[in-house]
Motif scaffolding. Structure first.
Motif, PDB file in Angstrom:
ATOM      1  N   SER A  32       0.809  -1.213   0.000  1.00 19.85           N
ATOM      2  CA  SER A  32       0.000   0.000   0.000  1.00 19.85           C
ATOM      3  C   SER A  32       0.848   1.271   0.000  1.00 19.85           C
ATOM      4  O   SER A  32       0.322   2.373  -0.098  1.00 19.85           O
ATOM      5  N   GLY A  33       2.157   1.132   0.127  1.00 22.03           N
ATOM      6  CA  GLY A  33       3.050   2.281   0.129  1.00 22.03           C
ATOM      7  C   GLY A  33       4.444   1.860   0.537  1.00 22.03           C
ATOM      8  O   GLY A  33       4.740   0.671   0.656  1.00 22.03           O
ATOM      9  N   TRP A  34       5.288   2.855   0.755  1.00 17.72           N
ATOM     10  CA  TRP A  34       6.690   2.613   1.116  1.00 17.72           C
ATOM     11  C   TRP A  34       7.060   3.526   2.262  1.00 17.72           C
ATOM     12  O   TRP A  34       6.599   4.653   2.347  1.00 17.72           O
ATOM     13  N   ARG A  35       7.914   3.045   3.149  1.00 13.82           N
ATOM     14  CA  ARG A  35       8.359   3.880   4.258  1.00 13.82           C
ATOM     15  C   ARG A  35       9.873   3.876   4.354  1.00 13.82           C
ATOM     16  O   ARG A  35      10.543   2.936   3.934  1.00 13.82           O
ATOM     17  N   VAL A  36      10.382   4.963   4.904  1.00 17.81           N
ATOM     18  CA  VAL A  36      11.813   5.120   5.123  1.00 17.81           C
ATOM     19  C   VAL A  36      12.049   5.011   6.625  1.00 17.81           C
ATOM     20  O   VAL A  36      11.400   5.691   7.412  1.00 17.81           O
ATOM     21  N   LEU A  37      12.977   4.131   7.004  1.00 18.70           N
ATOM     22  CA  LEU A  37      13.313   3.926   8.408  1.00 18.70           C
ATOM     23  C   LEU A  37      14.739   4.376   8.674  1.00 18.70           C
ATOM     24  O   LEU A  37      15.637   4.130   7.867  1.00 18.70           O
ATOM     25  N   ASP A  38      14.951   5.023   9.814  1.00 14.12           N
ATOM     26  CA  ASP A  38      16.300   5.353  10.282  1.00 14.12           C
ATOM     27  C   ASP A  38      16.817   4.108  10.998  1.00 14.12           C
ATOM     28  O   ASP A  38      16.298   3.708  12.027  1.00 14.12           O
ATOM     29  N   MET A  39      17.846   3.483  10.426  1.00 20.89           N
ATOM     30  CA  MET A  39      18.411   2.243  10.967  1.00 20.89           C
ATOM     31  C   MET A  39      19.779   2.474  11.599  1.00 20.89           C
ATOM     32  O   MET A  39      20.546   1.535  11.766  1.00 20.89           O
ATOM     33  N   THR A  40      20.074   3.706  11.980  1.00 18.35           N
ATOM     34  CA  THR A  40      21.359   4.018  12.587  1.00 18.35           C
ATOM     35  C   THR A  40      21.577   3.144  13.813  1.00 18.35           C
ATOM     36  O   THR A  40      22.655   2.610  14.024  1.00 18.35           O
ATOM     37  N   ASP A  41      20.552   2.983  14.636  1.00 20.03           N
ATOM     38  CA  ASP A  41      20.585   2.053  15.758  1.00 20.03           C
ATOM     39  C   ASP A  41      19.632   0.918  15.403  1.00 20.03           C
ATOM     40  O   ASP A  41      18.411   1.072  15.509  1.00 20.03           O
ATOM     41  N   PRO A  42      20.156  -0.247  14.959  1.00 15.76           N
ATOM     42  CA  PRO A  42      19.293  -1.325  14.484  1.00 15.76           C
ATOM     43  C   PRO A  42      18.326  -1.863  15.544  1.00 15.76           C
ATOM     44  O   PRO A  42      17.318  -2.472  15.204  1.00 15.76           O
ATOM     45  N   ASP A  43      18.618  -1.626  16.810  1.00 21.90           N
ATOM     46  CA  ASP A  43      17.732  -2.108  17.868  1.00 21.90           C
ATOM     47  C   ASP A  43      16.494  -1.228  18.024  1.00 21.90           C
ATOM     48  O   ASP A  43      15.490  -1.664  18.597  1.00 21.90           O
ATOM     49  N   THR A  44      16.566   0.015  17.547  1.00 24.52           N
ATOM     50  CA  THR A  44      15.432   0.937  17.671  1.00 24.52           C
ATOM     51  C   THR A  44      15.210   1.694  16.357  1.00 24.52           C
ATOM     52  O   THR A  44      15.444   2.902  16.287  1.00 24.52           O
ATOM     53  N   PRO A  45      14.753   0.999  15.306  1.00 27.27           N
ATOM     54  CA  PRO A  45      14.486   1.700  14.052  1.00 27.27           C
ATOM     55  C   PRO A  45      13.355   2.708  14.234  1.00 27.27           C
ATOM     56  O   PRO A  45      12.421   2.470  15.004  1.00 27.27           O
ATOM     57  N   GLN A  46      13.476   3.837  13.538  1.00 31.05           N
ATOM     58  CA  GLN A  46      12.462   4.886  13.639  1.00 31.05           C
ATOM     59  C   GLN A  46      11.979   5.242  12.242  1.00 31.05           C
ATOM     60  O   GLN A  46      12.792   5.453  11.338  1.00 31.05           O
ATOM     61  N   ILE A  63      10.861   7.495   9.370  1.00 29.50           N
ATOM     62  CA  ILE A  63      11.158   8.871   8.999  1.00 29.50           C
ATOM     63  C   ILE A  63      10.038   9.442   8.139  1.00 29.50           C
ATOM     64  O   ILE A  63       9.613  10.573   8.327  1.00 29.50           O
ATOM     65  N   SER A  64       9.571   8.659   7.161  1.00 31.89           N
ATOM     66  CA  SER A  64       8.541   9.156   6.253  1.00 31.89           C
ATOM     67  C   SER A  64       7.838   7.997   5.547  1.00 31.89           C
ATOM     68  O   SER A  64       8.325   6.866   5.552  1.00 31.89           O
ATOM     69  N   ARG A  65       6.693   8.320   4.931  1.00 30.97           N
ATOM     70  CA  ARG A  65       5.927   7.365   4.121  1.00 30.97           C
ATOM     71  C   ARG A  65       5.710   7.958   2.742  1.00 30.97           C
ATOM     72  O   ARG A  65       5.560   9.170   2.598  1.00 30.97           O
ATOM     73  N   HIS A  66       5.655   7.066   1.733  1.00 33.66           N
ATOM     74  CA  HIS A  66       5.545   7.514   0.346  1.00 33.66           C
ATOM     75  C   HIS A  66       4.634   6.574  -0.434  1.00 33.66           C
ATOM     76  O   HIS A  66       4.495   5.407  -0.087  1.00 33.66           O
ATOM     77  N   ASP A  67       4.058   7.094  -1.524  1.00 32.36           N
ATOM     78  CA  ASP A  67       3.178   6.298  -2.359  1.00 32.36           C
ATOM     79  C   ASP A  67       3.947   5.364  -3.288  1.00 32.36           C
ATOM     80  O   ASP A  67       3.464   4.290  -3.632  1.00 32.36           O
ATOM     81  N   THR A  68       5.147   5.791  -3.716  1.00 33.62           N
ATOM     82  CA  THR A  68       5.919   4.975  -4.656  1.00 33.62           C
ATOM     83  C   THR A  68       7.313   4.684  -4.100  1.00 33.62           C
ATOM     84  O   THR A  68       7.840   5.439  -3.284  1.00 33.62           O
ATOM     85  N   ARG A  94      14.427   8.275  -2.969  1.00 33.31           N
ATOM     86  CA  ARG A  94      14.956   9.647  -2.966  1.00 33.31           C
ATOM     87  C   ARG A  94      14.975  10.220  -1.553  1.00 33.31           C
ATOM     88  O   ARG A  94      15.941  10.878  -1.146  1.00 33.31           O
ATOM     89  N   ALA A  95      13.912   9.969  -0.793  1.00 38.02           N
ATOM     90  CA  ALA A  95      13.842  10.481   0.579  1.00 38.02           C
ATOM     91  C   ALA A  95      14.935   9.858   1.447  1.00 38.02           C
ATOM     92  O   ALA A  95      15.565  10.546   2.255  1.00 38.02           O
ATOM     93  N   ALA A  96      15.197   8.564   1.276  1.00 37.11           N
ATOM     94  CA  ALA A  96      16.249   7.895   2.053  1.00 37.11           C
ATOM     95  C   ALA A  96      17.621   8.455   1.690  1.00 37.11           C
ATOM     96  O   ALA A  96      18.443   8.729   2.570  1.00 37.11           O
ATOM     97  N   ARG A  97      17.863   8.648   0.406  1.00 36.77           N
ATOM     98  CA  ARG A  97      19.147   9.214  -0.026  1.00 36.77           C
ATOM     99  C   ARG A  97      19.330  10.625   0.522  1.00 36.77           C
ATOM    100  O   ARG A  97      20.406  10.982   0.997  1.00 36.77           O
ATOM    101  N   ASP A  98      18.270  11.425   0.431  1.00 37.09           N
ATOM    102  CA  ASP A  98      18.349  12.797   0.945  1.00 37.09           C
ATOM    103  C   ASP A  98      18.593  12.809   2.446  1.00 37.09           C
ATOM    104  O   ASP A  98      19.388  13.610   2.949  1.00 37.09           O
TER     105      ASP A  98
END
Length: 83
Positions: free
Chosen positions: A21-35, A37-42, A48-52
């Motif tokens: 239903s969509g795509w999300r970007v997770l901050d995996m800097t600390d793999p024990d507590t992913p957060q 960051i954002s959600r996207h339709d494609t 692009r959001a993860a790279r930025d």
């Protein structure tokens, strides 16, 4: 500190299929507590959001340079400026 991001699908399971239903970007800097960051339709928007996100944090004092990790295996340059 340079952050590490991951792109993953948002799925819904039914009896017949798994729907994306969509795509999300997770901050995996600390793999024990992913957060999230954002959600996207494609997926391309999420990539692009993860790279930025990774690039922006690489500019903070004391951060390692951004390695422009390849998120898209179909891109032969992998987002890098190669000769």
């Amino acid at each position: 500190m340079t952050r590490t991001a991951r792109v993953e699908p948002i799925t819904q399971e039914t009896q017949d299929a798994i729907l994306v239903s969509g795509w999300r970007v997770l901050d995996m800097t600390d793999p024990d507590t992913p957060q999230e960051i954002s959600r996207h339709d494609t997926e391309p928007e999420a990539i692009r959001a993860a790279r930025d996100y990774e690039h922006d944090t690489s500019n903070e004092p004391g951060s390692a340079p951004d390695d422009t990790q390849d998120y898209d295996a179909s891109d032969p340059q992998g987002g890098k400026d190669l000769p």
